[in-house]
Design a protein around this motif. Structure first.
Motif, PDB file in Angstrom:
ATOM      1  N   GLY A 172       0.750  -1.162   0.083  1.00 55.44           N
ATOM      2  CA  GLY A 172       0.039  -0.029   0.016  1.00 55.44           C
ATOM      3  C   GLY A 172       0.969   1.406  -0.147  1.00 55.44           C
ATOM      4  O   GLY A 172       1.802   1.527  -0.845  1.00 55.44           O
ATOM      5  N   THR A 173       0.705   2.124   0.957  1.00 60.38           N
ATOM      6  CA  THR A 173       1.429   3.340   1.257  1.00 60.38           C
ATOM      7  C   THR A 173       2.797   3.068   2.078  1.00 60.38           C
ATOM      8  O   THR A 173       3.567   4.109   2.114  1.00 60.38           O
ATOM      9  CB  THR A 173       0.605   4.257   1.839  1.00 60.38           C
ATOM     10  OG1 THR A 173       0.174   4.031   3.117  1.00 60.38           O
ATOM     11  CG2 THR A 173      -0.604   4.896   0.831  1.00 60.38           C
ATOM     12  N   ASP A 174       2.937   2.004   2.622  1.00 60.88           N
ATOM     13  CA  ASP A 174       3.867   1.797   3.457  1.00 60.88           C
ATOM     14  C   ASP A 174       5.105   1.164   2.272  1.00 60.88           C
ATOM     15  O   ASP A 174       5.029   0.732   1.311  1.00 60.88           O
ATOM     16  CB  ASP A 174       3.669   0.664   4.167  1.00 60.88           C
ATOM     17  CG  ASP A 174       2.899   0.897   5.374  1.00 60.88           C
ATOM     18  OD1 ASP A 174       2.293   2.029   5.417  1.00 60.88           O
ATOM     19  OD2 ASP A 174       2.757   0.064   6.311  1.00 60.88           O
ATOM     20  N   SER A 175       6.445   1.267   2.719  1.00 64.98           N
ATOM     21  CA  SER A 175       7.572   1.076   2.093  1.00 64.98           C
ATOM     22  C   SER A 175       8.814   0.612   2.723  1.00 64.98           C
ATOM     23  O   SER A 175       9.048   1.254   4.027  1.00 64.98           O
ATOM     24  CB  SER A 175       7.989   2.464   0.977  1.00 64.98           C
ATOM     25  OG  SER A 175       8.192   3.586   1.884  1.00 64.98           O
ATOM     26  N   LEU A 176       9.531   0.025   2.289  1.00 64.44           N
ATOM     27  CA  LEU A 176      10.917  -0.326   3.033  1.00 64.44           C
ATOM     28  C   LEU A 176      11.862  -0.164   1.752  1.00 64.44           C
ATOM     29  O   LEU A 176      11.756  -1.119   0.708  1.00 64.44           O
ATOM     30  CB  LEU A 176      10.961  -1.863   3.386  1.00 64.44           C
ATOM     31  CG  LEU A 176      10.063  -2.130   4.323  1.00 64.44           C
ATOM     32  CD1 LEU A 176       9.925  -3.669   4.588  1.00 64.44           C
ATOM     33  CD2 LEU A 176      10.464  -1.448   5.995  1.00 64.44           C
ATOM     34  N   LEU A 177      12.863   0.804   1.778  1.00 65.98           N
ATOM     35  CA  LEU A 177      13.983   0.847   0.873  1.00 65.98           C
ATOM     36  C   LEU A 177      15.229   0.487   1.382  1.00 65.98           C
ATOM     37  O   LEU A 177      15.802   1.182   2.118  1.00 65.98           O
ATOM     38  CB  LEU A 177      13.862   2.530   0.300  1.00 65.98           C
ATOM     39  CG  LEU A 177      14.925   2.700  -0.548  1.00 65.98           C
ATOM     40  CD1 LEU A 177      14.988   1.934  -1.790  1.00 65.98           C
ATOM     41  CD2 LEU A 177      14.946   4.228  -0.829  1.00 65.98           C
ATOM     42  N   PHE A 178      15.698  -0.699   0.760  1.00 67.11           N
ATOM     43  CA  PHE A 178      17.218  -1.159   1.275  1.00 67.11           C
ATOM     44  C   PHE A 178      18.148  -0.666   0.191  1.00 67.11           C
ATOM     45  O   PHE A 178      17.842  -0.910  -1.054  1.00 67.11           O
ATOM     46  CB  PHE A 178      17.079  -2.658   1.414  1.00 67.11           C
ATOM     47  CG  PHE A 178      16.193  -3.363   2.277  1.00 67.11           C
ATOM     48  CD1 PHE A 178      16.491  -3.360   3.787  1.00 67.11           C
ATOM     49  CD2 PHE A 178      14.787  -3.534   1.891  1.00 67.11           C
ATOM     50  CE1 PHE A 178      15.769  -3.660   4.591  1.00 67.11           C
ATOM     51  CE2 PHE A 178      14.046  -3.741   3.015  1.00 67.11           C
ATOM     52  CZ  PHE A 178      14.451  -4.228   4.243  1.00 67.11           C
ATOM     53  N   SER A 179      19.069  -0.265   0.723  1.00 67.79           N
ATOM     54  CA  SER A 179      20.028   0.188  -0.413  1.00 67.79           C
ATOM     55  C   SER A 179      21.489   0.004   0.402  1.00 67.79           C
ATOM     56  O   SER A 179      22.155   0.658   1.099  1.00 67.79           O
ATOM     57  CB  SER A 179      20.295   1.628  -0.703  1.00 67.79           C
ATOM     58  OG  SER A 179      21.487   1.849  -1.822  1.00 67.79           O
ATOM     59  N   ASN A 180      22.265  -0.958  -0.135  1.00 74.42           N
ATOM     60  CA  ASN A 180      23.446  -1.713   0.352  1.00 74.42           C
ATOM     61  C   ASN A 180      23.268  -1.913   2.066  1.00 74.42           C
ATOM     62  O   ASN A 180      22.453  -2.850   2.403  1.00 74.42           O
ATOM     63  CB  ASN A 180      24.705  -0.458   0.254  1.00 74.42           C
ATOM     64  CG  ASN A 180      24.873  -0.531  -1.101  1.00 74.42           C
ATOM     65  OD1 ASN A 180      24.926  -1.551  -1.834  1.00 74.42           O
ATOM     66  ND2 ASN A 180      25.332   0.629  -1.526  1.00 74.42           N
TER      67      ASN A 180
END
Length: 235
Positions: free
Chosen positions: A29-37
């Motif tokens: 939905g409007t939730d998010s998890l952004l992984f970068s390194n």
């Protein structure tokens, strides 16, 4: 012979390291998890009956099936205030608005002395305002409410204030812990165990206690699907 034995060991270690990292953006939905390194930025909601949205960013590590996030200062939208010229004698007028600039009702405003004791407190009305008696002893003013980023600042006697509240709870300079499972290559599920983990205690024991509490309260996990960059046909 030693070289033959050494090669599988190196490959195993590489695979183990790769298995302990996540990359890309996962959404629900409007939730998010952004992984970068080794960095993560998150926006999550709906855990433990919380109606508010939690946001934060920082470095992370994966220990077994736990994501441990060491949050830094949040770079996104946070609450802020503007100092205004005083409009009334012996009274500090505090007005609270949302990001849309509309007045916000139901916000707790407190004035405090130098020892941190509350002098006066009030809740904003339809006009978003609270009137605090300015007796020269107010050193700090704070604004807080569930679902909003709380704010506190130094008071200058004779001033009024306009506070703009961000409609999320910001986690900064704390350690958050998620329990996660990898459902498939594109899907993970997570449960927020805590947004204020005590790093000074024995970590393994504390993680087990947190998970036990989550199970006891029948806390449900939430699934996040990985988003992929659109593929442009090169032909």
């Amino acid at each position: 012979m030693k070289k033959i034995i050494l090669l599988p060991a190196i490959l195993f270690n590489v695979l183990l390291i790769e298995a302990q990292t996540l990359n890309g953006t996962y959404k629900s939905g409007t939730d998010s998890l952004l992984f970068s390194n080794e960095h993560i930025t998150f926006r999550i909601s709906g855990f433990g009956g919380l109606s508010s949205t939690l946001v934060g960013e920082g470095t992370y590590e994966i220990v077994d099936n736990y994501i441990i996030v060491h949050t830094d200062e949040y770079s996104g939208m946070k609450s802020n205030f503007k100092e205004l010229a005083g409009s009334k004698n012996d009274t500090c007028v505090v007005k609270v608005v949302a990001a849309s600039n509309y007045p916000v009702q139901g916000i707790l405003i407190e004035s405090k002395n130098k020892s941190g004791k509350t002098i006066t407190a009030g809740v904003t009305g339809n006009d978003g305002k609270v009137y605090l008696t300015d007796n020269g002893k107010i050193t700090k003013i704070s604004a807080s409410a569930m679902g909003y980023n709380s704010i506190a600042f130094d008071n200058n006697t004779g001033s009024d204030y306009l506070i703009s509240l961000a409609d999320n709870d910001v986690i900064e300079e704390k350690t958050a812990v998620f329990r996660f499972n990898e459902i498939d290559e594109e899907t993970i599920s997570i449960i927020l165990l805590t947004d204020n983990f005590n790093n000074n205690k024995k970590r393994e024991d504390e993680l087990k206690k947190l998970e036990k509490r989550a199970r006891k309260s029948n806390r449900l996990d939430k699934r996040y699907k990985k988003e992929f960059e659109p593929f442009d046909d090169i032909y």
